[in-house]
Design an enzyme around this catalytic site. Structure first.
Site, PDB file in Angstrom:
ATOM      1  N   ASN A   1      32.003  33.146  44.782  1.00  0.00           N
ATOM      2  CA  ASN A   1      33.349  33.715  44.681  1.00  0.00           C
ATOM      3  C   ASN A   1      33.446  34.935  45.599  1.00  0.00           C
ATOM      4  O   ASN A   1      32.489  35.281  46.301  1.00  0.00           O
ATOM      5  CB  ASN A   1      33.700  34.057  43.226  1.00  0.00           C
ATOM      6  CG  ASN A   1      32.750  35.068  42.605  1.00  0.00           C
ATOM      7  OD1 ASN A   1      32.185  35.930  43.298  1.00  0.00           O
ATOM      8  ND2 ASN A   1      32.563  34.983  41.293  1.00  0.00           N
ATOM      9  N   ARG A   2      34.597  35.569  45.603  1.00  0.00           N
ATOM     10  CA  ARG A   2      34.811  36.703  46.510  1.00  0.00           C
ATOM     11  C   ARG A   2      33.764  37.803  46.286  1.00  0.00           C
ATOM     12  O   ARG A   2      33.157  38.305  47.232  1.00  0.00           O
ATOM     13  CB  ARG A   2      36.219  37.271  46.295  1.00  0.00           C
ATOM     14  CG  ARG A   2      36.600  38.350  47.318  1.00  0.00           C
ATOM     15  CD  ARG A   2      37.804  39.156  46.824  1.00  0.00           C
ATOM     16  NE  ARG A   2      38.952  38.329  46.535  1.00  0.00           N
ATOM     17  CZ  ARG A   2      39.932  38.058  47.409  1.00  0.00           C
ATOM     18  NH1 ARG A   2      39.880  38.549  48.635  1.00  0.00           N
ATOM     19  NH2 ARG A   2      40.959  37.309  47.041  1.00  0.00           N
ATOM     20  N   LYS A   3      33.557  38.171  45.012  1.00  0.00           N
ATOM     21  CA  LYS A   3      32.638  39.269  44.692  1.00  0.00           C
ATOM     22  C   LYS A   3      31.209  38.927  45.098  1.00  0.00           C
ATOM     23  O   LYS A   3      30.481  39.763  45.636  1.00  0.00           O
ATOM     24  CB  LYS A   3      32.718  39.564  43.185  1.00  0.00           C
ATOM     25  CG  LYS A   3      31.934  40.774  42.738  1.00  0.00           C
ATOM     26  CD  LYS A   3      32.137  41.035  41.243  1.00  0.00           C
ATOM     27  CE  LYS A   3      31.325  42.227  40.776  1.00  0.00           C
ATOM     28  NZ  LYS A   3      31.482  42.461  39.319  1.00  0.00           N
ATOM     29  N   GLU A   4      30.797  37.677  44.842  1.00  0.00           N
ATOM     30  CA  GLU A   4      29.435  37.253  45.201  1.00  0.00           C
ATOM     31  C   GLU A   4      29.243  37.238  46.715  1.00  0.00           C
ATOM     32  O   GLU A   4      28.197  37.638  47.225  1.00  0.00           O
ATOM     33  CB  GLU A   4      29.160  35.877  44.609  1.00  0.00           C
ATOM     34  CG  GLU A   4      29.035  35.888  43.092  1.00  0.00           C
ATOM     35  CD  GLU A   4      29.219  34.529  42.445  1.00  0.00           C
ATOM     36  OE1 GLU A   4      28.887  34.397  41.251  1.00  0.00           O
ATOM     37  OE2 GLU A   4      29.723  33.601  43.128  1.00  0.00           O
TER      38      GLU A   4
ATOM     39  N   ASP B   1      34.321  28.248  37.872  1.00  0.00           N
ATOM     40  CA  ASP B   1      33.743  27.031  37.296  1.00  0.00           C
ATOM     41  C   ASP B   1      34.661  25.828  37.513  1.00  0.00           C
ATOM     42  O   ASP B   1      34.195  24.700  37.711  1.00  0.00           O
ATOM     43  CB  ASP B   1      33.489  27.218  35.800  1.00  0.00           C
ATOM     44  CG  ASP B   1      32.268  28.073  35.520  1.00  0.00           C
ATOM     45  OD1 ASP B   1      31.413  28.214  36.421  1.00  0.00           O
ATOM     46  OD2 ASP B   1      32.166  28.610  34.405  1.00  0.00           O
TER      47      ASP B   1
END
Length: 464
Positions: free
Chosen positions: A205-208, A275
């Site tokens: 995701n964006r944060k990861e 998910d």
């Protein structure tokens, strides 16, 4: 996305065999209301109205895939504790094969307890396993090597709880590559994505993605720059970065990529969106869909997810209906969605009909529903049902009829059903009141038995 085969790409997939490998969790929800501040500290006091327990982590992926109709196998670890027992029970209830789940001594099962008032998350309490707890690595690898070759796809749901060591990740990648099985990874937050080497696809995701590349993804140029760095590091066939309310990026190379915008105007809760993306990508790839088709359905599933508070799984039928109807009216639901979302604080008022030649009389009839001060559900026969009964299709198709009815202020929900009459729907919904036009008073209602069984009051409205 302009693809004439888009609908069929999802519709034709029937029960693929998918292996879910990852960190199993239990999501405990306490739903309530807040009307005062604690005298002990400046914090809200929530009065709990109901509680719910659901599979979380990799278990949420299991629920997403079983809802879509996949045959799901699960590989993971739980502890010998109450949380672990509940996880296994819920896996069984979801008809997932959990013979690959190992119950380990001294392993603490993962629990996330969310406290929600209305649409506001007040607090989340986590219980995590000790990262130093030894895990039965050889036993897990033996199961994976036995199961992956007979699967249509594998999804690795890595929440960084210690299960997915580099050795296990390599065993999954090697086995998938050798057997020609697509491996989809939903990675942990890490600066070293090379541990997912030889996966078919990973979906941070964006944060990861930001944590991995070391800079913020403020705009599309930043996202593309991050995608190029990640793909070069891991040497993937595809990379997907999920961007929550901004949709997702499907990336093959700097010359070959697609941004797919989220198809929603309202965002209530982004929990579960990632998910939804990874589950849908895996389901589509297991069904041999093109990657572009998989990415489209993944963003649509995420768009539906972020319109709900908490985590929700969608059936294939619900996704197809959203594709057909768009976001023009959130009032239009499948029977399954309706049964899950009926309010508890208002009486349910139900009426049904063909509504195939909608007139001013129909509108006046429906406007009277407001006088009952309930939650008004209008059920309409599908095109197939009407054609079978009348020998010809309706003047307006079911999509047009549903959209027209959903625009009426007095109507809270519209549902389309395929049966000749609404008896089954009444038994499932169990309304407090069923409303018919006055001219039905002297006729035998096909739903009479269902109305009596459920104890609903039968009311007749004057017609115009």
């Amino acid at each position: 996305m302009n693809d004439p085969d888009l609908r069929q790409a999802l519709e034709k997939i029937i029960s693929p065999r998918i292996l879910v490998v990852g960190d199993l969790m239990l999501d405990h929800y306490s739903w309530g209301e807040v009307d005062r501040i604690s005298p002990e500290a400046p914090i809200p006091v929530m009065r709990v109205l109901r509680e719910d327990q659901r599979l979380g982590g990799a278990g949420n992926v299991v629920m997403n895939l079983t809802a879509l109709g996949a045959q799901v196998l699960v590989c993971g670890v739980t502890g010998k504790d109450e949380t672990g027992n509940t996880i296994l029970k819920l896996l069984s209830e979801n008809e997932a094969d959990h013979s690959g789940v190992i119950v380990a001594e001294n392993f603490k099962s993962c629990l996330k307890h969310r406290m929600i008032a209305g649409q506001t998350h007040l607090l989340r309490m986590d219980i995590d396993p000790d990262p130093e707890t030894p895990l039965p690595q050889k036993q897990l690898i033996d199961y994976l090597e036995q199961t992956i070759p007979s699967s249509d796809a594998v999804i690795v749901s890595d929440y960084g709880k210690g299960l997915l060591s580099p050795v296990i990740l390599k065993a999954i990648a090697d086995c998938g590559k050798k057997s020609g099985i697509p491996i989809v990874g939903d990675p942990r937050s890490t600066t070293n994505y090379s541990i997912y080497q030889d996966f078919t696809l990973i979906k941070p995701n964006r944060k990861e993605a930001e944590a991995s590349v070391g800079f913020a993804l403020k705009d599309r140029n930043d996202v593309l720059k991050a995608a190029e760095i990640l793909q070069a590091d891991v040497k993937l066939k595809y990379l997907v970065i999920s961007l929550d309310q901004d949709g997702l990026l499907l990336f093959r190379s700097p010359q070959d990529y697609h941004f797919m915008a989220a198809e929603t105007q309202e965002v209530f809760d982004v929990v579960g969106a990632g998910d939804s993306v990874s589950s849908m990508l895996t389901f589509m790839l297991a069904g041999k869909a093109k990657i572009e088709q998989a990415a489209y359905w993944a963003q649509l599933a995420a768009s539906m997810e972020i319109q709900h508070v908490g985590v929700v799984s969608f059936t294939k039928n619900e996704l197809l209906q959203r594709y057909d109807f768009g976001e023009t009216s959130s009032k239009i639901m499948t029977p399954e969605q309706l049964c899950r979302s009926l309010p508890q604080e208002l009486p349910v008022v139900f009426t049904n009909g063909f509504f195939d030649e909608i007139s001013a009389g129909h509108l006046k009839f429906l406007h009277q529903l407001k006088t009952l001060k309930g939650f008004n559900v209008v059920a309409i026969n599908s095109d197939k049902s009407i054609t079978e009964q009348k020998g010809q299709p309706p003047l307006l198709n079911e999509r047009e009829r549903a959209l027209l009815l959903s625009a009426i202020e007095a109507v809270d929900r519209v549902v389309i059903f395929n049966d000749p009459d609404a008896s089954s729907l009444i038994r499932n919904i169990r309304p407090q009141m069923v409303v018919k036009g006055e001219h039905f008073r002297k006729k035998k209602l096909p739903e009479k038995e269902a109305i009596e069984e459920t104890g609903a009051k039968l009311e007749y409205f004057p017609e115009y």
